[in-house]
Design a protein around this motif. Sequence first.
Motif, PDB file in Angstrom:
ATOM      1  N   GLN A 129       6.157   2.258  -8.241  1.00 46.05           N
ATOM      2  CA  GLN A 129       7.529   2.718  -8.419  1.00 46.05           C
ATOM      3  C   GLN A 129       8.028   2.351  -9.805  1.00 46.05           C
ATOM      4  O   GLN A 129       7.578   1.381 -10.402  1.00 46.05           O
ATOM      5  CB  GLN A 129       8.447   2.060  -7.388  1.00 46.05           C
ATOM      6  N   ILE A 130       8.985   3.153 -10.288  1.00 49.05           N
ATOM      7  CA  ILE A 130       9.721   2.815 -11.502  1.00 49.05           C
ATOM      8  C   ILE A 130      11.109   2.401 -11.046  1.00 49.05           C
ATOM      9  O   ILE A 130      11.771   3.136 -10.307  1.00 49.05           O
ATOM     10  CB  ILE A 130       9.809   4.003 -12.472  1.00 49.05           C
ATOM     11  N   ARG A 131      11.514   1.210 -11.481  1.00 47.77           N
ATOM     12  CA  ARG A 131      12.848   0.699 -11.161  1.00 47.77           C
ATOM     13  C   ARG A 131      13.585   0.396 -12.462  1.00 47.77           C
ATOM     14  O   ARG A 131      12.971   0.212 -13.501  1.00 47.77           O
ATOM     15  CB  ARG A 131      12.744  -0.570 -10.311  1.00 47.77           C
ATOM     16  N   GLU A 132      14.884   0.320 -12.356  1.00 51.89           N
ATOM     17  CA  GLU A 132      15.701   0.029 -13.529  1.00 51.89           C
ATOM     18  C   GLU A 132      15.385  -1.350 -14.096  1.00 51.89           C
ATOM     19  O   GLU A 132      15.397  -1.562 -15.298  1.00 51.89           O
ATOM     20  CB  GLU A 132      17.173   0.119 -13.166  1.00 51.89           C
ATOM     21  N   ASP A 133      15.103  -2.303 -13.227  1.00 51.49           N
ATOM     22  CA  ASP A 133      14.714  -3.642 -13.663  1.00 51.49           C
ATOM     23  C   ASP A 133      13.795  -4.258 -12.617  1.00 51.49           C
ATOM     24  O   ASP A 133      13.447  -3.617 -11.636  1.00 51.49           O
ATOM     25  CB  ASP A 133      15.924  -4.530 -13.968  1.00 51.49           C
ATOM     26  N   PHE A 134      13.410  -5.504 -12.833  1.00 53.66           N
ATOM     27  CA  PHE A 134      12.423  -6.169 -11.992  1.00 53.66           C
ATOM     28  C   PHE A 134      12.950  -6.540 -10.608  1.00 53.66           C
ATOM     29  O   PHE A 134      12.193  -6.789  -9.695  1.00 53.66           O
ATOM     30  CB  PHE A 134      11.900  -7.414 -12.716  1.00 53.66           C
ATOM     31  N   ASN A 135      14.259  -6.557 -10.430  1.00 54.02           N
ATOM     32  CA  ASN A 135      14.876  -6.945  -9.174  1.00 54.02           C
ATOM     33  C   ASN A 135      14.459  -5.970  -8.057  1.00 54.02           C
ATOM     34  O   ASN A 135      14.712  -4.773  -8.151  1.00 54.02           O
ATOM     35  CB  ASN A 135      16.392  -6.940  -9.334  1.00 54.02           C
ATOM     36  N   PRO A 136      13.815  -6.461  -6.976  1.00 53.86           N
ATOM     37  CA  PRO A 136      13.352  -5.565  -5.918  1.00 53.86           C
ATOM     38  C   PRO A 136      14.472  -4.851  -5.170  1.00 53.86           C
ATOM     39  O   PRO A 136      14.237  -3.854  -4.493  1.00 53.86           O
ATOM     40  CB  PRO A 136      12.558  -6.477  -4.981  1.00 53.86           C
ATOM     41  N   SER A 137      15.713  -5.332  -5.294  1.00 56.45           N
ATOM     42  CA  SER A 137      16.819  -4.654  -4.620  1.00 56.45           C
ATOM     43  C   SER A 137      17.384  -3.508  -5.451  1.00 56.45           C
ATOM     44  O   SER A 137      18.221  -2.751  -4.988  1.00 56.45           O
ATOM     45  CB  SER A 137      17.931  -5.652  -4.278  1.00 56.45           C
ATOM     46  N   THR A 138      16.916  -3.369  -6.691  1.00 55.71           N
ATOM     47  CA  THR A 138      17.346  -2.272  -7.558  1.00 55.71           C
ATOM     48  C   THR A 138      16.791  -0.960  -7.020  1.00 55.71           C
ATOM     49  O   THR A 138      15.671  -0.907  -6.537  1.00 55.71           O
ATOM     50  CB  THR A 138      16.828  -2.495  -8.997  1.00 55.71           C
ATOM     51  N   GLY A 139      17.572   0.086  -7.126  1.00 52.86           N
ATOM     52  CA  GLY A 139      17.136   1.383  -6.643  1.00 52.86           C
ATOM     53  C   GLY A 139      15.894   1.900  -7.371  1.00 52.86           C
ATOM     54  O   GLY A 139      15.651   1.564  -8.523  1.00 52.86           O
ATOM     55  N   ILE A 140      15.132   2.709  -6.663  1.00 51.85           N
ATOM     56  CA  ILE A 140      13.920   3.305  -7.219  1.00 51.85           C
ATOM     57  C   ILE A 140      14.312   4.529  -8.046  1.00 51.85           C
ATOM     58  O   ILE A 140      14.988   5.426  -7.554  1.00 51.85           O
ATOM     59  CB  ILE A 140      12.948   3.715  -6.092  1.00 51.85           C
ATOM     60  N   LEU A 141      13.885   4.561  -9.329  1.00 55.20           N
ATOM     61  CA  LEU A 141      14.166   5.714 -10.186  1.00 55.20           C
ATOM     62  C   LEU A 141      13.162   6.837  -9.935  1.00 55.20           C
ATOM     63  O   LEU A 141      13.509   8.010  -9.956  1.00 55.20           O
ATOM     64  CB  LEU A 141      14.137   5.300 -11.661  1.00 55.20           C
ATOM     65  N   GLN A 142      11.899   6.488  -9.737  1.00 53.67           N
ATOM     66  CA  GLN A 142      10.846   7.462  -9.421  1.00 53.67           C
ATOM     67  C   GLN A 142       9.735   6.739  -8.667  1.00 53.67           C
ATOM     68  O   GLN A 142       9.451   5.575  -8.939  1.00 53.67           O
ATOM     69  CB  GLN A 142      10.231   8.091 -10.679  1.00 53.67           C
ATOM     70  N   SER A 143       9.121   7.443  -7.743  1.00 57.85           N
ATOM     71  CA  SER A 143       7.907   6.965  -7.095  1.00 57.85           C
ATOM     72  C   SER A 143       6.740   7.695  -7.742  1.00 57.85           C
ATOM     73  O   SER A 143       6.774   8.915  -7.883  1.00 57.85           O
ATOM     74  CB  SER A 143       7.934   7.251  -5.594  1.00 57.85           C
ATOM     75  N   LEU A 144       5.749   6.942  -8.168  1.00 56.85           N
ATOM     76  CA  LEU A 144       4.581   7.535  -8.812  1.00 56.85           C
ATOM     77  C   LEU A 144       3.541   7.893  -7.764  1.00 56.85           C
ATOM     78  O   LEU A 144       3.453   7.250  -6.717  1.00 56.85           O
ATOM     79  CB  LEU A 144       3.957   6.549  -9.805  1.00 56.85           C
ATOM     80  N   THR A 145       2.749   8.912  -8.041  1.00 56.60           N
ATOM     81  CA  THR A 145       1.582   9.195  -7.223  1.00 56.60           C
ATOM     82  C   THR A 145       0.554   8.135  -7.587  1.00 56.60           C
ATOM     83  O   THR A 145       0.310   7.875  -8.764  1.00 56.60           O
ATOM     84  CB  THR A 145       1.027  10.599  -7.529  1.00 56.60           C
ATOM     85  N   ALA A 146      -0.026   7.502  -6.583  1.00 60.84           N
ATOM     86  CA  ALA A 146      -1.005   6.445  -6.833  1.00 60.84           C
ATOM     87  C   ALA A 146      -2.239   6.697  -5.979  1.00 60.84           C
ATOM     88  O   ALA A 146      -2.124   7.054  -4.813  1.00 60.84           O
ATOM     89  CB  ALA A 146      -0.410   5.082  -6.506  1.00 60.84           C
ATOM     90  N   ALA A 147      -3.407   6.534  -6.593  1.00 57.96           N
ATOM     91  CA  ALA A 147      -4.654   6.759  -5.867  1.00 57.96           C
ATOM     92  C   ALA A 147      -5.741   5.837  -6.392  1.00 57.96           C
ATOM     93  O   ALA A 147      -5.834   5.616  -7.606  1.00 57.96           O
ATOM     94  CB  ALA A 147      -5.102   8.209  -6.020  1.00 57.96           C
ATOM     95  N   VAL A 148      -6.538   5.302  -5.481  1.00 55.87           N
ATOM     96  CA  VAL A 148      -7.713   4.532  -5.886  1.00 55.87           C
ATOM     97  C   VAL A 148      -8.725   5.544  -6.396  1.00 55.87           C
ATOM     98  O   VAL A 148      -9.137   6.437  -5.671  1.00 55.87           O
ATOM     99  CB  VAL A 148      -8.285   3.718  -4.708  1.00 55.87           C
ATOM    100  N   THR A 149      -9.100   5.438  -7.673  1.00 54.49           N
ATOM    101  CA  THR A 149      -9.996   6.428  -8.274  1.00 54.49           C
ATOM    102  C   THR A 149     -11.423   5.921  -8.451  1.00 54.49           C
ATOM    103  O   THR A 149     -12.340   6.711  -8.604  1.00 54.49           O
ATOM    104  CB  THR A 149      -9.438   6.906  -9.633  1.00 54.49           C
ATOM    105  N   ASN A 150     -11.614   4.606  -8.437  1.00 55.63           N
ATOM    106  CA  ASN A 150     -12.956   4.011  -8.478  1.00 55.63           C
ATOM    107  C   ASN A 150     -12.848   2.654  -7.794  1.00 55.63           C
ATOM    108  O   ASN A 150     -12.536   1.654  -8.432  1.00 55.63           O
ATOM    109  CB  ASN A 150     -13.453   3.876  -9.917  1.00 55.63           C
ATOM    110  N   ALA A 151     -13.099   2.647  -6.493  1.00 52.16           N
ATOM    111  CA  ALA A 151     -12.874   1.449  -5.683  1.00 52.16           C
ATOM    112  C   ALA A 151     -13.696   0.255  -6.142  1.00 52.16           C
ATOM    113  O   ALA A 151     -13.177  -0.862  -6.250  1.00 52.16           O
ATOM    114  CB  ALA A 151     -13.163   1.762  -4.215  1.00 52.16           C
TER     115      ALA A 151
END
Length: 90
Positions: free
Chosen positions: A48-70
Amino acid sequence: MAIPSVTFPGLADLTIVQGSTLSLLLVLSDDDTGEALDLSDVTAASAQIREDFNPSTGILQSLTAAVTNASAGEVTVSLTAAQTAALAAP
């Protein structure tokens, strides 16, 4: 550009061009040995991209994430051009 080393959960300052696609290859390794983590048993990844490091901060964008070479500990995270266009400039 130097590739930063980040302990997760962690903070990384990135410059993202609005309206462009973004793809980042993350190589996850053991802090003590430096060896790549074996992600063979990983069934899901998220980022996720957040405005700052605080976990209670709203999410600006969720990234697509995939294991590409386990076995090499590689995860790729990405954003589409539409997602980066929706990010507000700092």
